[in-house]
Scaffold this active site. Sequence first.
Site, PDB file in Angstrom:
ATOM      1  N   LYS A 111      68.123 -25.099 -66.737  1.00 12.13           N
ATOM      2  CA  LYS A 111      68.080 -26.307 -65.919  1.00 12.13           C
ATOM      3  C   LYS A 111      68.853 -26.104 -64.618  1.00 12.13           C
ATOM      4  CE  LYS A 111      67.210 -29.528 -69.634  1.00 12.13           C
ATOM      5  NZ  LYS A 111      67.822 -30.419 -70.630  1.00 12.13           N
ATOM      6  N   LYS A 194      47.375 -24.155 -74.478  1.00 14.75           N
ATOM      7  CA  LYS A 194      47.958 -25.402 -74.958  1.00 14.75           C
ATOM      8  C   LYS A 194      47.804 -26.508 -73.931  1.00 14.75           C
ATOM      9  CE  LYS A 194      52.371 -27.160 -76.476  1.00 14.75           C
ATOM     10  NZ  LYS A 194      53.760 -27.111 -76.145  1.00 14.75           N
ATOM     11  N   LYS A 197      51.569 -31.034 -69.822  1.00 21.27           N
ATOM     12  CA  LYS A 197      51.628 -31.673 -68.518  1.00 21.27           C
ATOM     13  C   LYS A 197      51.829 -30.635 -67.407  1.00 21.27           C
ATOM     14  CE  LYS A 197      53.701 -35.574 -66.259  1.00 21.27           C
ATOM     15  NZ  LYS A 197      55.033 -35.530 -65.671  1.00 21.27           N
TER      16      LYS A 197
END
Length: 328
Positions: A111, A194, A197
Amino acid sequence: METVVSGIRPTGNLHLGNYFGAVKSFLQMQNEYKCYFFIADWHSLTTRPKPENIIKSAHTILAEYLACGINPEKATIYIQSDVKEVLELYLYLNMNAYLGEMERCTTFKEKARKQPENVNVGLLTYPTLMAADILIHRAAKVPVGKDQEQNMEMARKFARRFNTIYEKDFFPEPQSFSLATKSVKIPGLDGSGKMGKSEGNCIYLMDDTETIRKKVMKAVTDSGPTMPNSEKPEVIQNLFTFLDIVSTKDTYDYFNDKWNDCSIRYGDLKKQIAVDVAAFNTPIRERIREYSSNVDLLNNIAKAGAEKAHESAINTLKEIRHIIGFHA
Ligand code: TRP
């Protein structure tokens, strides 16, 4: 009855991959466990969402999960920020979390790499907040994706550490239910493995019939089978996976036979998938619309959920305060 906790990250609308993954397992769990499902709006602050989007995303998630069949009579569904007890436990857990171990988390490092301009302490302590979400209800089980495994290990570590420091067998070590192994993986229609989003290949539960048709008709195929009864290449297997989840067995068998005798026409197959996906989505989409247009109802459901979650949380917290030495 064992307790289950799961947090829902507010990351936009649900797609079919979500439905046949997390949502379906939630639907099953609400019948078998004491479930707490919450919208992780505090966690979302690590990326500084716009104020007007916070309540909007919470309402969207609530409406979509309710439309899918999450039943507030069975499961407690609430908004994280409505249950302030979590913050107190977060503070206690932070006191027993070491800087080094937090910095070493790959989830933190990733992150931090993604938003180098905003490596805030909330990112660093994400695992203690998540542990607080879980431990506040003394949950035994947590349904999460594989990407959450490290956070789950941290939660177990914090639970054990608390028990060791205070020489009490207080927190159970929460076990992960891996969603990945329990559920059907919904493929992308673009030939990628898969539906996701970030892959940009989703059919959303909110998509209308025409949008679905366009998306399905664009699905990647090949030049067709050349030998009877041959194995299906991945892109074709993907289409059959859709048939398997949204169509009847007869329809599946019909196209499977056509594949096997090499007479299959992908155009027909796709049209069928589009129709059956639309039939699956339509009632859910209508319920999402109904819930979304009734903000009072959503607020009441969230409020009732928060009250139930608060009851469980305050019970745990009272004991924790006592164990730590606050005797008020
Ligand atoms: N970290 C989880 C995710 O990114 C969301 C989450 C927050 C969560 N707190 C939780 C999941 C507690 C399970 C339990 O998807």
